[in-house]
Design a protein around this motif. Structure first.
Motif, short mmCIF file in Angstrom:
data_model
loop_
_atom_site.label_atom_id
_atom_site.label_comp_id
_atom_site.label_asym_id
_atom_site.label_seq_id
_atom_site.Cartn_x
_atom_site.Cartn_y
_atom_site.Cartn_z
N HIS A 26 36.69 42.34 41.59
CA HIS A 26 36.59 41.06 42.31
C HIS A 26 37.18 39.91 41.49
O HIS A 26 37.87 39.04 42.03
CB HIS A 26 35.14 40.76 42.67
CG HIS A 26 34.63 41.60 43.81
ND1 HIS A 26 34.20 42.88 43.64
CD2 HIS A 26 34.48 41.31 45.14
CE1 HIS A 26 33.80 43.38 44.81
NE2 HIS A 26 33.97 42.44 45.74
N VAL A 27 36.90 39.92 40.19
CA VAL A 27 37.46 38.87 39.34
C VAL A 27 38.97 39.00 39.23
O VAL A 27 39.70 37.99 39.17
CB VAL A 27 36.79 38.91 37.95
CG1 VAL A 27 37.47 37.96 36.98
CG2 VAL A 27 35.31 38.55 38.07
N ALA A 28 39.48 40.23 39.26
CA ALA A 28 40.94 40.42 39.20
C ALA A 28 41.61 39.86 40.45
O ALA A 28 42.70 39.28 40.38
CB ALA A 28 41.26 41.90 39.03
N ASP A 29 40.96 40.03 41.61
CA ASP A 29 41.52 39.46 42.84
C ASP A 29 41.56 37.93 42.79
O ASP A 29 42.56 37.30 43.19
CB ASP A 29 40.70 39.92 44.04
CG ASP A 29 40.81 41.43 44.27
OD1 ASP A 29 41.80 42.03 43.79
OD2 ASP A 29 39.90 42.01 44.90
N LEU A 30 40.47 37.36 42.28
CA LEU A 30 40.47 35.90 42.14
C LEU A 30 41.47 35.42 41.09
O LEU A 30 42.08 34.35 41.23
CB LEU A 30 39.06 35.42 41.78
CG LEU A 30 37.96 35.66 42.84
CD1 LEU A 30 36.60 35.25 42.29
CD2 LEU A 30 38.29 34.90 44.12
N SER A 31 41.64 36.22 40.05
CA SER A 31 42.56 35.82 38.99
C SER A 31 44.00 35.82 39.47
O SER A 31 44.80 34.97 39.07
CB SER A 31 42.41 36.76 37.78
OG SER A 31 41.09 36.71 37.26
N ARG A 32 44.36 36.79 40.33
CA ARG A 32 45.73 36.80 40.85
C ARG A 32 46.02 35.56 41.68
O ARG A 32 47.12 34.99 41.60
CB ARG A 32 45.94 38.06 41.69
CG ARG A 32 45.93 39.36 40.89
CD ARG A 32 46.33 40.54 41.74
NE ARG A 32 46.20 41.80 41.01
CZ ARG A 32 45.15 42.59 41.07
NH1 ARG A 32 44.10 42.24 41.84
NH2 ARG A 32 45.10 43.70 40.36
N SER A 33 45.02 35.15 42.46
CA SER A 33 45.22 33.93 43.25
C SER A 33 45.31 32.70 42.36
O SER A 33 46.12 31.79 42.59
CB SER A 33 44.07 33.78 44.25
OG SER A 33 43.99 34.90 45.10
N LEU A 34 44.47 32.66 41.31
CA LEU A 34 44.48 31.52 40.41
C LEU A 34 45.74 31.49 39.55
O LEU A 34 46.30 30.42 39.30
CB LEU A 34 43.23 31.58 39.51
CG LEU A 34 43.02 30.40 38.55
CD1 LEU A 34 42.88 29.10 39.35
CD2 LEU A 34 41.78 30.64 37.68
N CYS A 35 46.20 32.68 39.11
CA CYS A 35 47.41 32.73 38.29
C CYS A 35 48.65 32.39 39.11
O CYS A 35 49.69 32.00 38.55
CB CYS A 35 47.57 34.09 37.65
SG CYS A 35 46.33 34.47 36.39
N GLY A 36 48.59 32.56 40.44
CA GLY A 36 49.70 32.12 41.28
C GLY A 36 49.86 30.62 41.28
O GLY A 36 50.97 30.11 41.46
N ILE A 37 48.74 29.93 41.06
CA ILE A 37 48.79 28.46 40.99
C ILE A 37 49.07 28.00 39.57
O ILE A 37 49.90 27.12 39.33
CB ILE A 37 47.47 27.87 41.52
CG1 ILE A 37 47.22 28.33 42.97
CG2 ILE A 37 47.49 26.35 41.44
CD1 ILE A 37 45.86 27.91 43.50
N ILE A 38 48.38 28.60 38.62
CA ILE A 38 48.55 28.26 37.19
C ILE A 38 49.03 29.52 36.47
O ILE A 38 48.21 30.37 36.08
CB ILE A 38 47.24 27.74 36.57
CG1 ILE A 38 46.66 26.60 37.41
CG2 ILE A 38 47.47 27.29 35.13
CD1 ILE A 38 45.32 26.11 36.93
N PRO A 39 50.32 29.74 36.29
CA PRO A 39 50.82 30.98 35.67
C PRO A 39 50.38 31.16 34.22
O PRO A 39 50.35 32.28 33.72
CB PRO A 39 52.34 30.85 35.77
CG PRO A 39 52.58 29.84 36.85
CD PRO A 39 51.42 28.88 36.75
N GLY A 40 50.03 30.10 33.54
CA GLY A 40 49.65 30.22 32.13
C GLY A 40 48.37 30.97 31.90
O GLY A 40 48.11 31.44 30.78
N LEU A 41 47.52 31.15 32.95
CA LEU A 41 46.26 31.86 32.79
C LEU A 41 46.40 33.37 32.93
O LEU A 41 45.40 34.09 32.81
CB LEU A 41 45.25 31.36 33.83
CG LEU A 41 44.86 29.88 33.74
CD1 LEU A 41 43.91 29.52 34.87
CD2 LEU A 41 44.22 29.59 32.39
N SER A 42 47.60 33.88 33.17
CA SER A 42 47.78 35.32 33.37
C SER A 42 47.50 36.11 32.09
O SER A 42 47.07 37.26 32.16
CB SER A 42 49.20 35.61 33.86
OG SER A 42 50.15 35.14 32.92
N SER A 43 47.74 35.50 30.93
CA SER A 43 47.48 36.20 29.67
C SER A 43 45.99 36.33 29.38
O SER A 43 45.60 37.16 28.55
CB SER A 43 48.17 35.47 28.51
OG SER A 43 47.68 34.13 28.40
#
Length: 433
Positions: free
Chosen positions: A146-163
């Motif tokens: 569930h957190v990975a799904d939310l992270s993909r949506s968030l990283c689409g807005i802020i790419p710097g959080l993908s790491s």
């Protein structure tokens, strides 16, 4: 390294003691569920200490594979105990739904930050090799998904959080942050609306997150203890076995068994059948060189091909082997003694005397004739005599005993115009006397 682990263990015991006292004073079961994560950190430190002890120990004649399975057992026991604690929280929470007590928030928020700070500090300060391997090798929990799904949506807005959030977060850090977030929501709702039932709901959420996080690790370590083959290496092992089967001199690879000895170490055994003229040491070196890239502890048994000799039955034949009504049993002549065999090559030597002469209808000089009575009736309509003809002296006088002696009219047939012998015959078409 060991003194550092012992120091963190002493600090953990101190923090756990304070947290348990604050749980009793606040009457909060959610804080109790979060304190169980601190107790799990104590088990994690003990596992790290066992891993360090295993690293310095060498294999002994009694434990030829070493002591790597001790750290696997430690991880399995730690995760199972954490799940038992989650089940205890669920039981207590079900009882509290019937009669909800009053929750005091004086030390609830302080206990949350103390537990969160110590858990994260312990997790980031000490490199726990067994749990780090299990957290990466085991399947993801429902919380991570569930957190990975939310992270993909968030990283689409802020790419710097993908790491930070991708590909998946550390499950221990994730459950510490999620538990602390649930306790903060509990504190706010109790302070604003005196909604005490939220404490029980937060305890159930923390218990479910704990159970969902620890369950995949328990399954993975349990499969290692059961000596199963890891699914992610089955394809690589099949490829290596096919390569070994194509080596020069290798005829067959069988009885292969591979299992996980410890975290990151694979053990296995295999039987290799080679040609009779192949070099055993050369084949063993090639097989070991191919499999050692994946299997660290390997046992290879080399055996040469051997001829398969059929066994000769000298005793009576069982009734269920042959149907005596459909077969004629011919006794075989006695075998020669063992003194005529070559003991070096285990193969019979050539006889000094010439082999016995055989003819189509005449026994040789060295084999006595066999008499086979035939009781089967001949079919009608072919002009043949029915029944059997007795084999007596009168037949011998007619030339049936020895070929070429006497007349050739031993058996009378319905075909009278057939010549008496093959080849040129001047009496073709003449009746026989």
């Amino acid at each position: 390294m060991s003194w550092k682990i012992l120091l963190f263990g002493a600090i953990n015991l101190t923090c756990t003691g304070f947290l348990l006292m604050w749980c009793s004073s606040t009457n909060s079961i959610a804080l109790t569920a979060y304190t169980y994560l601190t107790i799990f950190d104590l088990f994690s430190l003990m596992t790290c200490l066992i891993s360090y002890w295993v690293m310095v120990r060498k294999p002994s004649p009694v434990y030829s594979f070493g002591f790597e399975r001790l750290e696997v057992l430690a991880v399995f026991a730690s995760t199972v105990l954490a799940q038992l604690g989650a089940l205890f929280i669920l039981k207590e929470s079900a009882q509290r739904f019937l009669e909800q007590p009053e929750i005091h928030t004086g030390r609830l928020l302080v206990g949350t930050f103390v537990a969160l700070s110590f858990n994260l500090f312990t997790m980031l300060s000490i490199r726990n090799k067994p749990f780090a391997y299990v957290s990466e090798a085991a399947s993801t929990s429902w919380l991570q998904e569930h957190v990975a799904d939310l992270s993909r949506s968030l990283c689409g807005i802020i790419p710097g959080l993908s790491s930070i959030f991708l590909p998946r977060m550390n499950p221990f850090v994730l459950i510490d942050l999620a538990g602390a977030f649930a306790l903060c929501i509990t504190y706010m709702l109790i302070e604003i609306n005196n909604y005490f039932a939220i404490d029980t709901a937060s305890a159930i959420a923390i218990a479910l997150m704990t159970f969902g996080t620890m369950y995949p690790m328990s399954v993975y370590s349990g499969k290692v203890l059961l000596q199963t083959t890891p699914p992610h290496v089955i394809g690589q092992l099949d490829k290596l076995i096919r390569e070994v089967s194509t080596l020069d001199g290798v005829l067959e690879v069988r009885n292969e068994h591979f299992w996980t000895l410890g975290f990151g170490s694979l053990a296995g055994s295999v039987h290799v059948r080679i040609r009779r003229d192949a070099n055993e040491q050369m084949v063993l070196a090639h097989v070991t060189n191919r499999l050692y890239t994946l299997v660290s502890t390997l046992t290879v048994q080399i055996f040469k091909d051997d001829w398969i000799r059929p066994a000769l039955l000298s005793g009576p034949v069982a009734a269920n082997v042959l149907n005596f009504s459909d077969h004629h049993i011919i006794p075989m002549p006695p075998l020669k003694g063992t003194d005529e065999s070559n003991h070096v090559t285990s193969t019979p030597t050539k006889p000094s005397s010439p082999p016995p002469e055989f003819s189509f209808n005449t026994p040789g000089k060295n084999v006595s004739p066999f008499i086979l009575p035939n009781t089967q009736t001949r079919p009608y309509g072919l002009g043949l005599n029915h029944g059997h003809i007795p084999y007596n002296s009168s037949m011998l006088n007619q030339g049936l005993g020895v070929p070429g002696i006497g007349t050739t009219q031993g058996l009378r047939t319905g075909f009278t115009n057939i010549p008496s012998r093959y080849g040129t015959n001047n009496r073709i078409g003449q009746p026989r006397p």
